[in-house]
Motif scaffolding. Structure first.
Motif, PDB file in Angstrom:
ATOM      1  N   ALA A  67       2.456   1.761  -3.302  1.00 15.27           N
ATOM      2  CA  ALA A  67       1.481   2.272  -4.258  1.00 15.27           C
ATOM      3  C   ALA A  67       1.185   3.733  -4.002  1.00 15.27           C
ATOM      4  O   ALA A  67       1.070   4.526  -4.929  1.00 15.27           O
ATOM      5  N   HIS A 119      -5.985 -18.945 -19.795  1.00 16.67           N
ATOM      6  CA  HIS A 119      -5.270 -17.920 -19.038  1.00 16.67           C
ATOM      7  C   HIS A 119      -4.064 -17.381 -19.774  1.00 16.67           C
ATOM      8  O   HIS A 119      -3.530 -18.004 -20.676  1.00 16.67           O
ATOM      9  N   ALA A 121      -3.676 -24.578 -11.880  1.00 21.89           N
ATOM     10  CA  ALA A 121      -4.428 -25.119 -13.004  1.00 21.89           C
ATOM     11  C   ALA A 121      -5.666 -25.837 -12.491  1.00 21.89           C
ATOM     12  O   ALA A 121      -6.772 -25.665 -13.022  1.00 21.89           O
ATOM     13  N   HIS A 142     -12.262  -0.328 -11.920  1.00 17.36           N
ATOM     14  CA  HIS A 142     -13.074   0.719 -11.333  1.00 17.36           C
ATOM     15  C   HIS A 142     -14.260   0.998 -12.253  1.00 17.36           C
ATOM     16  O   HIS A 142     -14.090   1.492 -13.362  1.00 17.36           O
ATOM     17  N   MET A 145     -12.718 -16.481 -10.365  1.00  9.16           N
ATOM     18  CA  MET A 145     -11.491 -16.684  -9.593  1.00  9.16           C
ATOM     19  C   MET A 145     -11.271 -15.577  -8.588  1.00  9.16           C
ATOM     20  O   MET A 145     -10.519 -15.730  -7.635  1.00  9.16           O
ATOM     21  N   GLN A 146     -11.895 -14.442  -8.844  1.00 12.04           N
ATOM     22  CA  GLN A 146     -11.802 -13.370  -7.876  1.00 12.04           C
ATOM     23  C   GLN A 146     -13.183 -12.769  -7.706  1.00 12.04           C
ATOM     24  O   GLN A 146     -13.998 -12.796  -8.629  1.00 12.04           O
ATOM     25  N   ARG A 169       0.839  -1.192   0.000  1.00 12.30           N
ATOM     26  CA  ARG A 169       0.000   0.000   0.000  1.00 12.30           C
ATOM     27  C   ARG A 169       0.879   1.248   0.000  1.00 12.30           C
ATOM     28  O   ARG A 169       0.640   2.197  -0.720  1.00 12.30           O
ATOM     29  N   PRO A 196      -4.968  -4.445  -2.188  1.00 11.42           N
ATOM     30  CA  PRO A 196      -4.333  -3.558  -1.225  1.00 11.42           C
ATOM     31  C   PRO A 196      -3.492  -2.507  -1.954  1.00 11.42           C
ATOM     32  O   PRO A 196      -2.532  -2.845  -2.619  1.00 11.42           O
ATOM     33  N   GLY A 197      -3.901  -1.298  -1.849  1.00 11.45           N
ATOM     34  CA  GLY A 197      -3.109  -0.223  -2.430  1.00 11.45           C
ATOM     35  C   GLY A 197      -3.361   0.032  -3.899  1.00 11.45           C
ATOM     36  O   GLY A 197      -2.892   1.028  -4.446  1.00 11.45           O
ATOM     37  N   VAL A 198      -4.084  -0.833  -4.555  1.00 11.73           N
ATOM     38  CA  VAL A 198      -4.299  -0.655  -5.992  1.00 11.73           C
ATOM     39  C   VAL A 198      -5.774  -0.858  -6.297  1.00 11.73           C
ATOM     40  O   VAL A 198      -6.408  -1.742  -5.728  1.00 11.73           O
ATOM     41  N   ILE A 199      -6.307  -0.028  -7.136  1.00  8.37           N
ATOM     42  CA  ILE A 199      -7.653  -0.303  -7.629  1.00  8.37           C
ATOM     43  C   ILE A 199      -7.485  -0.876  -9.025  1.00  8.37           C
ATOM     44  O   ILE A 199      -7.159  -0.168  -9.968  1.00  8.37           O
ATOM     45  N   TYR A 205     -14.651 -15.077 -14.404  1.00  6.94           N
ATOM     46  CA  TYR A 205     -14.480 -16.520 -14.346  1.00  6.94           C
ATOM     47  C   TYR A 205     -14.571 -17.058 -12.909  1.00  6.94           C
ATOM     48  O   TYR A 205     -14.285 -18.214 -12.634  1.00  6.94           O
ATOM     49  N   PRO A 211     -14.474 -20.885  -9.774  1.00  5.27           N
ATOM     50  CA  PRO A 211     -14.555 -21.114 -11.218  1.00  5.27           C
ATOM     51  C   PRO A 211     -15.628 -22.135 -11.576  1.00  5.27           C
ATOM     52  O   PRO A 211     -16.235 -22.045 -12.645  1.00  5.27           O
ATOM     53  N   SER A 212     -15.896 -23.099 -10.681  1.00  5.46           N
ATOM     54  CA  SER A 212     -16.910 -24.095 -11.053  1.00  5.46           C
ATOM     55  C   SER A 212     -18.252 -23.436 -11.313  1.00  5.46           C
ATOM     56  O   SER A 212     -19.005 -23.881 -12.183  1.00  5.46           O
ATOM     57  N   MET A 264      -2.001 -22.852 -17.916  1.00  5.82           N
ATOM     58  CA  MET A 264      -2.441 -23.480 -16.670  1.00  5.82           C
ATOM     59  C   MET A 264      -2.494 -24.975 -16.917  1.00  5.82           C
ATOM     60  O   MET A 264      -3.565 -25.570 -17.003  1.00  5.82           O
ATOM     61  N   THR A 287     -10.377   1.253 -15.827  1.00 11.60           N
ATOM     62  CA  THR A 287     -11.751   1.602 -16.143  1.00 11.60           C
ATOM     63  C   THR A 287     -11.967   1.610 -17.648  1.00 11.60           C
ATOM     64  O   THR A 287     -11.029   1.813 -18.423  1.00 11.60           O
ATOM     65  N   LYS A 342     -10.679 -12.594 -14.586  1.00 16.72           N
ATOM     66  CA  LYS A 342     -10.703 -13.517 -13.449  1.00 16.72           C
ATOM     67  C   LYS A 342     -11.992 -13.339 -12.654  1.00 16.72           C
ATOM     68  O   LYS A 342     -12.527 -14.305 -12.098  1.00 16.72           O
ATOM     69  N   ILE A 392     -18.066 -22.126 -14.720  1.00 15.31           N
ATOM     70  CA  ILE A 392     -18.096 -23.229 -15.680  1.00 15.31           C
ATOM     71  C   ILE A 392     -19.533 -23.718 -15.848  1.00 15.31           C
ATOM     72  O   ILE A 392     -19.989 -24.012 -16.945  1.00 15.31           O
TER      73      ILE A 392
END
Ligand SMILES: Nc1ncnc2c1ncn2[C@@H]1O[C@H](COP(=O)(O)OP(=O)(O)OP(=O)(O)O)[C@@H](O)[C@H]1O
Ligand SMILES: Nc1ncnc2c1ncn2[C@@H]1O[C@H](COP(=O)(O)OP(=O)(O)OP(=O)(O)O)[C@@H](O)[C@H]1O
Ligand SMILES: [Mg+2]
Ligand SMILES: [Mg+2]
Lengths: 380, 528, 332, 426
Positions: A367, B93, D240, B29, B61-62, A364, B23-26, B59, B81-82, B97, B225, B56, B85
């Motif tokens: 950044a 990716h 994976a 947006h 993952m996040q 952080r 953390p610290g990054v967007i 999909y 991810p399931s 993977m 963005t 991600k 899917i």
């Protein structure tokens, strides 16, 4: 460096939380055993009623910490390079008996006599560690298997030596097999004078406070300097963090494996000396075993850094010292082993958690300094 | 597009107000994108713009911090991810993977295994894979270990993985980064077929002409963005680039030639066996016996002030050539630096004598990610000034020199004590370039010097290479980016199956023709 | 409640209640430090404890017993902690205490010490020695007399000098009856590796081999590994000889009890108790007390009555030893 | 080489080995080299190692290094003893499994959930295992408890009731015992085969049968089922697997808990052999098991070979000191065979290209082999009694020698020991 300071604070906080938790868990066990946790924790700090008992306790505590510290250093040197030297156990055993025997075969002024013994021990430990190193480098034999096997072989070799070629005289009715007694000039001067400064009686404990403590401290500093400040240390660190990158940077991985393993073994060779030069004066069949395995725990708990290892060794020794005190307080002494295991686990868990927090903070901060934290307002 | 849905063809994917903070990054947006069914929808943006993060999220993952996702008109919320899917989304990716030690079949069925009486039903899986492969022109042998596959094959396995799950919406994150033009064309052919079958494709690439060639719609992302949605028919690559970065596209053009007639590096008949090095092996006999050679009789010279580019599909011996020159892997044949035979020297000695090395994989071979920047500066220079003094590492001088690199190469970092892992890929790469340029090398190996680096940083790195060349540096350039290769090189060689098969003049070669040599489609003619 | 053949001890209360500060001034305060394995090993240490407990009930002693750490590194510290806490006399159980007792005794000259299995090495140290070789000699006599195949065996846990005493006596005993008998000898681990006392599986394999080769009686001196010897005997339907305590009583497995023909008793409990009693009577150290056949410090158990028929022979051998006609070697 | 070819080569190798053993037995007169007793002992000693190794295999195939096997095994022994003396063999089996699994669970929580270094966690469990069990003994087996009356102490449980049965193969190894009779004749090869077969079929504890069956079962589950594929993928490339919707955390948890359970099962086996829990009875077998697994290249078949080799050498060593000296003869014959093969290859007209130029090294190797043969042979002739300490180390030395000689193509799972966190790619 505020970032470093931050991290250190986090680490300390994590360790404290972990130890508190470990105490809570052991309290549960102590209550289950039908004893009082308060008595138990009092026992940890109860070094005895008389000044002599207190100084005895302190000597016991520090004398236990010294070999643990050296064992931790030995293991850590390997770990810094991702080499897992489980063989410290065998290395120190073999080194101890050869050094004790060689030391008993001649007589010289104390500094020379002691220096020779230390050098022999380091050389034997290093040479014995050379075996798995060469096996790994030339034949790709996994060092974990090789050192496990070599531990058993070392136990048998020492047993053979102490009963056979290196056997010494024993008093009638003594059943403990032993190497010849070392001459007085081989015994490391003790540090009992330190107790005067605190108004305590010098301890009566065999040999008192072992002078090898000094060697351990010097060794710790040397290892620290070697690992943190020299080219060799840099190469060790690079090989440990990223083998292929180290290789590409011109570090020869084979040389490094051999160097690190031999260094680890040479340090391991010293583990048995505090006991021999401080108290026993010979290698015998009651020689303290298992320090190599404890060294793994100490090294990992101390995060493979000399200062951390020193703290971990002191912590383990502090707990170990209470073996007798706990029994006098009617608490099962196995609580100590449980505490050691729990502390190792919880401290590293806490480490993980705080590490992640610290990393986030650092990110952080990075950044922020780059002004990346605010999204640009485009195309309103 | 299927004909049964007459009036209400719902968009395949609608993303509304997606925001994701790290953390610290967007990273993302308020992103808004609508992807129509049966189209190829491209997403472009510079490094770190947030494309991969967005995908991600789509999909599963996040998890997004804010915003809604609708798939085929239904609002969805993915935990893993399931879940994605299950509604028919598949993702290929940016980095492969794949599990190397598993077979193609195992990699494909993983997570969606057909079972028969408790065991894995390999027979039906094999049948299904063969069917899919035939229908979509994606040939692979299901029983080979992935370890043994080339990049093109791996890419196909990745796509098969997605198709095997019956995905109707495909996300491809930079699928072309490692492919040669022919392979790209093949991939695009596959994508067109998929589109014809009614599938939707979301496609990310840094190569804008590719994007223009395949996409039905384009969304541009800048700094997390969405800044524009454009029709590929109405923009040029240049306009697109300006939308992305707000500046002009740099080109890797080499201006006047600086090649001298002093040979810096001479490589003579370098040969490497596949099954380990045998000193004094009889190579002629090996060849006769049909043994595979990783490098086969490779010879070339690089002069002072010359950049020699080597083109080739990945896995044709480039890595081995580099390792032979660096002394990391033993090989037969001669290597001379300024007339001195260095073929028996250790890697360290070679580096000390003035060879610099920008490795192809910066994380694997170039950096100590968990060490500070100044320690990374020392890496590879342990025995030289300013990093060394006697047996010690000179911390002060190293830090000072790192400061210099940070300034000269515009490495964006808070301090020299920052850990390398906290830097973005582009900044990491600039640090490596700066490091390898210090100590005034006579000869530099630059392997993929701008891989995965955004346009700004790319231009800077090219400038540094050109300047050093002008000052007399000899460079061996290996790159998968054919524009870079053609633009920077003074001489161009093609490596194919461990042999140098063609010598080409960069001034009159197109990427397409070069690709032909690289894939063996055009036979080598050894014009010199 | 403990094994061994202490006899006389009745229902035990919690052993250490009342220990410590409330001890009456001038009362008898006995400290004892165990060998590795500690309290509750149902064997050597517990035999010593039985003697200590007897001192508590019979002599009204205040007792404290401490077990060492698993690696045995703190033997000396335990002795000193007991000394510092005011215990006198202090007993170390096991020959490994020899060295530590010597030093501690020198540091605390006013306290009386005793060490089991090791000789006195100070003016205030009493060595409590046991003539294991004499007891083992009798075991050898019994085995040789009872053997139908003229083939017996010996399994030693750890190859150290203590166990070698057992071997030496046993071999001498066998040879005294039948000089040509075959004797198989096997140790499980080397000196310094005490796991040989805790490996029933290894004991079983070693004994199995002896029985398969024709031995019909195997004598063991291998701690818990002896269990494996008994199992092998039961499987081969042959006999074994136990050690230290009357194992036909202490081994609870009913299928194993019948194979234990006899056991070589080593009365550590007697040794410990007698020492405490003598201390109370004002005895001072500096000497060894040997518990041999003469004082029944060692001997053979008779539970099961399997050696009753050769009692005469055993008594004759015992008499010869007590009278000094036979000197049993203590080294093989 | 095709699958079938490999299989044939393996069979041929086994046949050659038996032939060699038979030869050495006849020449040296050491019948124990192939006696049924030796093989029964080998089985007895190999099983706990194999089970520990199997535990290691399951964890490491899922990407979690398990150096804590020893501690888990210790937990297994204690719980097996504790349940066994109260409720019998089946209870002992279940309790031991659970005890080991508990150790596995701790390891899983630390390494999977908290991302702790796998070795640290394992080392901590190796401390905890003996600590917890000693503590439990001190609580449950103290004087005055029913357990203490039944023979328990701080260092051991009471004997387990109703021990597990040990069936034999009818006719062949029991009753008329045909194999036993054949073995007794000491004929060349035939008796050897009979001895080996009888050793492996006479009075075999059901747990041995179970343990041996676990090897093919492990192979089947890990290499032939969907679950196994997922498990291996977690050890090869968890990212994976994750990207395909596999719940890697769950897989790792399952694998590590099963790993602990297998280690615990090894403990149960030790308890069955001793009929009770004895403190310290694991004797470092967790570590040996780990070594056997690495020796076996993270595969059930290799693990079986590794633990058998170790079990055989230990059994032979415990049974017959004399037979150990015949290993010198064994080694001499092997070296001689190597020498002959080399010479023949040297002399053959179509020698492969890479050999042609390497003659200097070749000659040194052959000279060394020849010298070795002579020395070993001489040792065999002159040494008739090795010091016991050198007999004890036979299994360890043998393991090292085999590792040195065998070509090193060990390949551990790629993501073994790697810290994995969901959503954070490496
Ligand atoms: N797991 C993460 N933790 C923290 N920050 C992250 C994480 N993943 C991405 N980021 C941040 O989010 C930003 C967007 O990253 P993302 O990978 O989506 O970029 P991208 O557009 O795909 O870039 P590229 O073209 O290089 O692939 C990055 O710059 C990075 O700072
Ligand atoms: N898993 C992660 N955990 C923490 N930070 C991450 C992670 N992934 C990416 N980042 C952050 O993202 C930034 C780098 O991401 P970015 O996508 O910009 O690099 P990149 O150009 O894609 O690099 P590369 O090509 O090497 O992957 C760094 O600031 C890094 O800290
Ligand atoms: Mg990226
Ligand atoms: Mg991306």
């Amino acid at each position: 460096m505020p970032a470093g300071l931050n991290r250190a604070l986090f680490t300390v906080a994590g360790a404290v939380i972990a130890i508190v938790l470990a105490i809570a868990i052991s309290s549960v066990a102590i209550i289950a055993a039908g004893a009082s946790p308060l008595d138990a924790f009092a026992a940890f700090f109860d070094f005895g009623a008389t000044p002599r008992a207190v100084s005895n306790g302190i000597a016991t505590f520090l004398n236990r910490a010294v070999p643990l510290f050296i064992a931790g250093l030995a293991v850590a040197v390997g770990f810094r390079m991702n080499l897992f030297n489980i063989g410290v156990e065998g290395q120190y055993r073999l080194a101890a008996i050869v050094a004790a025997y060689v030391g008993s075969t001649f007589q010289a002024p104390a500094p020379i006599q002691i220096a020779v013994i230390i050098v022999v021990a380091a050389a034997v430990g290093g040479l014995y560690a050379l075996i798995p190193a060469v096996m790994k480098v030339t034949r790709g034999v996994n060092e974990v298997i090789a050192t496990i096997m070599l531990n058993y072989i070392a136990i048998n070799l020492t047993s053979y030596l102490v009963r056979g070629p290196f056997a010494g005289q024993r008093a009638a009715g003594q059943l403990t097999t032993t190497t010849p007694q070392l001459p007085e000039s081989a015994m490391f001067p003790n540090l009992n004078f330190l107790f005067d400064g605190f108004g305590l009686l010098p301890p009566t404990r065999g040999g008192g406070l072992w002078g090898f403590l000094i060697v351990a401290i010097v060794l710790g500093v040397v290892v620290w300097v070697l690992l943190e400040r020299t080219r060799f240390g840099f190469n060790v660190k690079a090989s440990g963090l990223n083998g292929p990158a180290a290789l590409a940077s011109g570090v020869n991985p084979k040389t490094m494996v051999i160097a690190a393993m031999v260094l680890s073994g040479a340090i391991a060779g010293l583990i048995g000396l505090p006991e021999i030069l401080g108290d026993k004066g010979a290698f015998n069949s009651n020689f303290t075993a298992g320090l190599g395995f404890l060294g793994i725990a100490v090294a990992l708990l101390g995060r493979n850094k000399p200062v951390g290892i020193a703290i971990a060794a002191l912590l383990f020794a502090f707990l170990d010292r209470a073996q007798g005190a706990l029994q006098i307080a009617n608490v099962p002494p196995s609580v100590i082993t449980i505490m050691q295991g729990v502390i190792v686990l919880l401290v590293v868990v806490a480490n993980e958690v705080t590490n992640r927090l610290a990393l986030r903070l650092e990110e952080r901060r990075a950044a922020q300094e780059l002004g990346r934290n605010t999204p640009v307002e485009v195309a309103a | 597009m299927s004909a049964d849905t007459l009036a209400t063809v719902k968009p395949a994917v609608e993303l509304e107000g997606i925001t994701k903070r790290f953390p610290g990054v967007i990273a993302n947006h308020d992103i808004r994108i609508t992807v129509q069914q049966g189209t190829v929808h491209a997403i472009v943006g510079e490094n770190g713009a947030g494309k991969s993060t967005l995908m991600k999220i789509l999909y599963g993952m996040q998890k997004p911090d804010e915003g809604t996702i609708r798939v085929n008109g239904e609002e969805v919320s993915f935990r893993t991810p399931s879940d994605a899917i299950d509604v028919g989304i598949g993702m290929v990716h940016q980095h492969f993977m794949l599990a190397d030690n598993l077979t193609v079949l195992e990699n494909i069925v993983l997570g969606a295994e057909p079972k028969k009486g408790g065991r894995l039903d390999t027979a039906s899986a094999r049948k299904r894979i063969t069917e899919l492969a035939e229908n979509h022109g994606l040939r692979v042998d299901p029983d080979r270990l992935v370890e043994d596959l080339g990049v093109g094959d791996r890419q196909r396995v990745e796509i098969l993985k997605v198709l095997y799950r019956g995905a109707r919406i495909l996300i491809l994150d930079e699928p072309t980064a490692v492919l040669v033009p022919q392979e790209v064309e093949e991939l695009f052919q596959n994508l067109r077929e998929l589109k014809a079958d009614g599938l939707t494709v979301i496609f990310i690439s840094h190569k804008l002409d590719e994007v223009l060639g395949i996409a039905d719609a384009i969304t541009v992302i800048r700094r997390g963005t969405t800044v524009a949605s454009v029709d590929p028919g109405e923009v040029t690559a240049r306009q697109l680039a300006e939308l992305m970065v707000g500046s002009e596209l740099p080109t890797p053009e080499t201006r006047e030639s600086t090649v001298t007639d002093v040979v810096t590096l001479r490589v003579a008949q370098v040969t490497m066996e596949a099954d380990g090095y045998h000193a004094a092996a009889d190579l002629a006999k090996l060849r006769e016996e049909g043994k595979r050679l990783l490098l086969d009789d490779v010879s070339f010279e690089i002069h002072r002030g010359e950049i020699l580019g080597i083109a080739g599909v990945e896995g044709n011996g480039q890595s081995e050539l580099i390792e032979a020159i660096m002394g990391i892997r033993p090989a037969h044949g001669g290597i001379e630096l300024d007339g001195q035979d260095i073929s028996e020297w250790s890697t360290l000695r070679r580096r000390e004598s003035g060879i610099g090395y920008i490795p192809e994989d910066r994380h694997r071979q170039g950096l100590l990610l968990e060490a500070s920047l100044w320690e990374n500066r020392v890496l590879g220079h342990q025995t030289r000034k300013p990093a060394r003094s006697g047996i010690w590492i000179d911390r002060r001088a190293s830090k000072a020199d790192t400061e210099r690199i940070i300034k000269e190469y515009d490495v964006r970092t808070p301090s020299v004590d920052t850990l390398a892992l906290a830097l973005s890929g582009g900044n990491q790469q600039k640090l490596i370039v700066g490091r390898e340029m210090s100590g005034e090398p006579r000869f530099l190996i630059a392997a993929h010097p701008t891989r995965g680096v955004d346009v700004g940083a790319q231009a800077a790195i090219w400038d540094h290479l050109r300047n050093a060349r002008a000052a007399g540096l000899a460079v061996l350039l290996i790159s998968a980016d054919l524009d870079e290769l053609i633009g920077l090189s003074d001489t161009l060689r093609v490596i194919y199956r461990g042999r140098l098969v063609a010598a080409l003049d960069p001034s009159d070669i197109t990427p397409e023709r070069l690709g032909g040599y690289m894939t063996g489609a055009i036979a080598g003619d050894e014009e010199t | 409640a403990c094994g061994g053949s202490g006899g006389g001890t009745t229902a035990s209360e919690a052993p250490s209640a009342g220990a410590g500060s409330e001890a009456p001034k001038g009362g008898l305060k006995v400290g004892l430090a165990f060998d590795v394995g500690g309290r509750g090993d149902k064997s050597f240490n517990d035999a010593a404890y039985a003697g200590l407990e007897k001192a508590k009930t019979d002599l009204n002693a205040d007792i404290k017993e401490l077990s060492p750490a698993a690696d045995g590194s703190n033997r000396g510290d335990l002795l000193r902690q007991l000394a510092d806490a005011g215990y006198n006399p202090i007993i170390g159980v096991g020959f490994a205490y020899g060295d530590d007792i010597k030093k501690t005794a020198a540091e605390y000259p006013d306290i009386q010490f005793a060490v089991v299995d090791s000789a006195s090495n100070g003016p205030n140290v009493t060595g409590l020695l046991f003539a294991e070789e004499q007891g083992s000699y009798l075991a050898g006599v019994a085995a040789a007399t009872k053997s139908k195949t003229n083939h017996v065996g010996f399994v030693g846990g750890v190859e150290n000098d203590l166990i070698k005493k057992f071997e030496a006596g046993f071999v001498a005993g066998v040879k005294s009856v039948k000089p040509d008998d075959k004797i198989d000898i096997k140790y499980l681990t080397p000196d310094g590796d005490f796991s040989g006392f805790k490996a029933p599986d290894k004991g079983k394999v070693a004994a199995e081999k002896m029985y398969q080769d024709g031995a019909d009686i195997v004598y063991h001196a291998s701690g818990d590994s002896g269990l494996g010897v008994f199992q092998a005997a039961a499987a081969a339907k042959k006999k074994a000889i136990g050690v230290d305590s009357d194992q036909r009583q202490t081994v609870k497995e009913t299928d194993l009890q019948p194979v234990i023909m006899t056991s070589m008793l080593k009365r550590v409990d007697v040794g410990v108790f007698e020492f405490i009693k003598a201390f109370q009577g004002g005895a001072k150290g500096g000497t060894n007390i040997t518990y041999d056949l003469k004082v029944d410090g060692v001997g053979l158990s008779t539970t099961g009555g399997e050696i009753d028929d050769i009692k005469d022979k055993l008594d004759a051998a015992k008499k010869d030893i007590v009278d000094g006609k036979i000197t049993v070697p203590s080294k093989p | 080489m095709t699958r079938l070819g490999k299989y044939h080569v393996a069979l041929l190798g086994v046949a050659a080995l038996i032939l060699l053993m038979s030869l050495v037995r006849v020449v040296s007169g050491q019948n124990d080299i192939t006696s049924s007793g030796t093989f029964a002992a080998a089985l007895l000693l190999a099983v706990p190692i194999g089970l520990a190794g199997l535990g290691g295999l399951w964890a490491e195939r899922a990407g979690v290094v398990n150096i804590g096997l020893e501690g888990m095994m210790v937990l297994g022994t204690w719980f097996a003893g504790w349940a066994g003396y109260q409720w019998g063999a089946v209870a002992a089996l279940l309790a031991g499994l659970l005890g080991g699994a508990l150790g596995g669970l701790i390891h899983a929580v630390a390494t999977v959930t908290f991302g702790v270094d796998h070795i640290i966690s394992g080392v901590a469990i190796n401390l905890l295992g003996p600590g917890i069990t000693r503590f439990l003994s001190e609580v449950f087996y103290k004087d005055g408890t029913a357990a203490a009356d039944a023979g328990a102490g701080f260092t051991g449980s009471p004997a387990i009731t109703s021990p597990a049965p040990s069936p034999s193969l009818p006719l062949l190894s029991d009753g008329p015992d045909l194999l036993g009779k054949l073995e007794g004749t000491h004929w060349f090869l035939l008796s050897d085969l009979a001895g080996i077969l009888r050793g492996l079929t006479h009075e075999v504890n059901v747990l041995v049968i179970l343990a041996v069956l676990l090897l093919p079962l492990t192979y089947f589950v890990l290499w032939r089922t969907a679950f196994g594929l997922r498990l291996r993928s977690a050890g090869e490339n968890p990212w994976a697997a994750e990207s395909l919707g596999v719940n890697v955390y769950r897989i790792k948890y399952i694998a590590v808990v099963i790993s602990g359970a297998f280690a615990g099962l090894g403990g149960v086996f030790l308890v069955f052999v001793s009929t009770k829990y004895v403190e310290g009875q694991t004797q470092g077998r967790g570590f040996i098991g780990l070594a056997a697994m690495i020796f076996g290249n993270w595969r059930p078949g290799g693990l079986a070979i590794g633990s058998s080799l170790f079990g055989y050498a230990s059994g032979l060593q415990l049974r017959s000191t004399g037979a150990i000296t015949s290993f010198f003869l064994f080694g001499a014959v092997l070296l001689l065979a190597y020498l002959i093969i080399r010479v023949r290859r040297m002399l053959s007209p179509e020698r492969p290209a890479e050999l042609a130029a390497r003659s200097a090294r070749e000659y040194t190797l052959m000279a060394a082999a020849a010298a070795g043969t002579v020395v070993l042979f001489w040792l065999w002739l002159t040494v008739d009694q090795l010091p016991n300490e050198f007999v004890f180390i036979t299994p360890h030395v043998l393991t090292l020698l085999v590792l040195l000689v065998a070509s090193q193509r060990l390949r551990m799972p790629k993501a073994d020991g790697v810290r994995y966190r969901r959503g954070e790619q490496h």
